[in-house]
Design a protein around this motif. Sequence first.
Motif, PDB file in Angstrom:
ATOM      1  N   CYS A   1     -36.264 -67.964  -6.095  1.00 32.10           N
ATOM      2  CA  CYS A   1     -35.343 -69.088  -6.301  1.00 32.10           C
ATOM      3  C   CYS A   1     -34.253 -68.693  -7.281  1.00 32.10           C
ATOM      4  CB  CYS A   1     -36.126 -70.291  -6.829  1.00 32.10           C
ATOM      5  SG  CYS A   1     -35.090 -71.718  -7.224  1.00 32.10           S
ATOM      6  N   ASP A   2     -32.988 -68.875  -6.864  1.00 35.41           N
ATOM      7  CA  ASP A   2     -31.867 -68.527  -7.738  1.00 35.41           C
ATOM      8  C   ASP A   2     -31.742 -69.486  -8.910  1.00 35.41           C
ATOM      9  OD1 ASP A   2     -31.151 -66.380  -6.155  1.00 35.41           O
ATOM     10  OD2 ASP A   2     -29.826 -67.582  -4.881  1.00 35.41           O
ATOM     11  N   ALA A   3     -32.108 -70.747  -8.705  1.00 37.63           N
ATOM     12  CA  ALA A   3     -31.927 -71.767  -9.742  1.00 37.63           C
ATOM     13  C   ALA A   3     -32.784 -71.490 -10.971  1.00 37.63           C
ATOM     14  CB  ALA A   3     -32.255 -73.150  -9.176  1.00 37.63           C
ATOM     15  N   CYS A   4     -34.019 -71.072 -10.748  1.00 38.10           N
ATOM     16  CA  CYS A   4     -34.931 -70.833 -11.884  1.00 38.10           C
ATOM     17  C   CYS A   4     -35.281 -69.368 -12.039  1.00 38.10           C
ATOM     18  CB  CYS A   4     -36.206 -71.653 -11.718  1.00 38.10           C
ATOM     19  SG  CYS A   4     -37.196 -71.171 -10.261  1.00 38.10           S
ATOM     20  N   ARG A   5     -34.664 -68.516 -11.227  1.00 37.66           N
ATOM     21  CA  ARG A   5     -34.917 -67.071 -11.251  1.00 37.66           C
ATOM     22  C   ARG A   5     -36.383 -66.739 -11.004  1.00 37.66           C
ATOM     23  NH1 ARG A   5     -31.109 -64.964 -16.293  1.00 37.66           N
ATOM     24  NH2 ARG A   5     -29.127 -65.748 -15.450  1.00 37.66           N
ATOM     25  N   GLY A   6     -36.987 -67.525 -10.155  1.00 36.90           N
ATOM     26  CA  GLY A   6     -38.353 -67.239  -9.752  1.00 36.90           C
ATOM     27  C   GLY A   6     -39.421 -67.718 -10.711  1.00 36.90           C
ATOM     28  N   THR A   7     -39.038 -68.432 -11.786  1.00 35.20           N
ATOM     29  CA  THR A   7     -40.036 -68.875 -12.767  1.00 35.20           C
ATOM     30  C   THR A   7     -40.646 -70.224 -12.400  1.00 35.20           C
ATOM     31  OG1 THR A   7     -38.396 -70.024 -14.146  1.00 35.20           O
ATOM     32  CG2 THR A   7     -38.791 -67.674 -14.593  1.00 35.20           C
ATOM     33  N   GLY A   8     -39.948 -71.012 -11.602  1.00 36.79           N
ATOM     34  CA  GLY A   8     -40.432 -72.336 -11.241  1.00 36.79           C
ATOM     35  C   GLY A   8     -40.127 -73.398 -12.276  1.00 36.79           C
ATOM     36  N   LYS A   9     -39.462 -73.010 -13.387  1.00 36.80           N
ATOM     37  CA  LYS A   9     -39.141 -73.935 -14.473  1.00 36.80           C
ATOM     38  C   LYS A   9     -37.653 -73.870 -14.820  1.00 36.80           C
ATOM     39  CE  LYS A   9     -43.458 -75.194 -15.338  1.00 36.80           C
ATOM     40  NZ  LYS A   9     -43.935 -76.580 -15.209  1.00 36.80           N
ATOM     41  N   ILE A  10     -37.120 -75.038 -15.230  1.00 36.49           N
ATOM     42  CA  ILE A  10     -35.739 -75.132 -15.689  1.00 36.49           C
ATOM     43  C   ILE A  10     -35.740 -75.621 -17.124  1.00 36.49           C
ATOM     44  CG2 ILE A  10     -33.517 -76.309 -15.417  1.00 36.49           C
ATOM     45  CD1 ILE A  10     -33.969 -74.360 -13.217  1.00 36.49           C
TER      46      ILE A  10
END
Length: 378
Positions: free
Chosen positions: A191-200
Amino acid sequence: MADKRDYYEVLGVDKTAGEEEIKHAYRKLAKKYHPDLNPGDKDAEAKFKEVNEAYSVLSDADKKAKYDQFGHAGVDPNFGAGGGAYGAGGFDFDLSDLFGSFFGGGFSGARRNGPQRGRDVETAIALTFEEAIFGCEKSVEIGRIESCGDCKGSGAAAGTQAETCSVCHGTGRVVRQQRSVFGMTQVQTACDACRGTGKIIKTPCKTCGGKGKVRRQRKITFKVPAGIDNDQVITLSGEGDAGANGGGSGDLNILIRVKPHPVFKRDGSDLHIEVPVTFAQAALGAELTVPVPNGKVKYSIPEGTQNGDVFRLRGKGVRKRGSVAATGDEYVHIKVVVPKNLSKKQKELVRQMAEGIGDENHPERGAFKSKFKDIFGK
């Protein structure tokens, strides 16, 4: 990645090299290029990083297997990022499963969210001969990555917390439609939004900038075991960089450099020392005072001692590392010294003594002359 040298070439070992050979090559090069031993040398610093990178792969059985099969791509988590896949129209192709099994999870959100062990930290320290053989307490200053104390490693400012990514819903992965010559495919990528961390993190911690980690200088005090030798390594578990997502910290590896001693020469747990004696002492025998690590001892050499003779002092060497009582030996190498600057009277006395000593008192000389009797005559 294309510019990287082959890891086996970096360490100077063959691809069939075993674990011990790889470790030995690494320690030798780490000592040679360590920044603490080459202050200000950028080339040495770059080579030290290259050596550490090569060792981190070749010392890990899993990474080494992937590297042997796929080269640098097999151990580079960024390899293939953004790439596509193909299949029949509507086929759901999960790149994270494919590349995760080959390359260690370069696309895997689950891996990014899972525990990750921190990196090891390397440093070196110089010891005196006495500190190495008797043991001591030392301290080193290191820079390491630690969990941010203000946000407890979360990356979010105090009073706030990281939120679940609304794009991937916390999985760290997204599915995208991609058109190819084979039709439409579905591809899972980070995921580009969270860079693969799953958290924002909407309100990042000011201390760490939302990273959850900070670099700190720390003074680490540790025990040096008695009997440690040059080029050996002390490993302090958990004193390296902090891990992520609950993963353990790396280790601190301290390379030992032992300064040479002006008298003793060390060979493992044994010591060697050269003791000069006069002609009279060697010929007549004498009681010598011999230095040992914890003081001195008396040792009697027999009459007729020859230059180069070696005598052993049992148990007077170095304590074997990890042992309470076992020690090596000390070997005394005899060096018969010839007097210089003799007076006229002294020279005459030596001549008189020489005239009174025959071949029967010099068995080696007599044996030598018998081999060449045609030259020396009867």
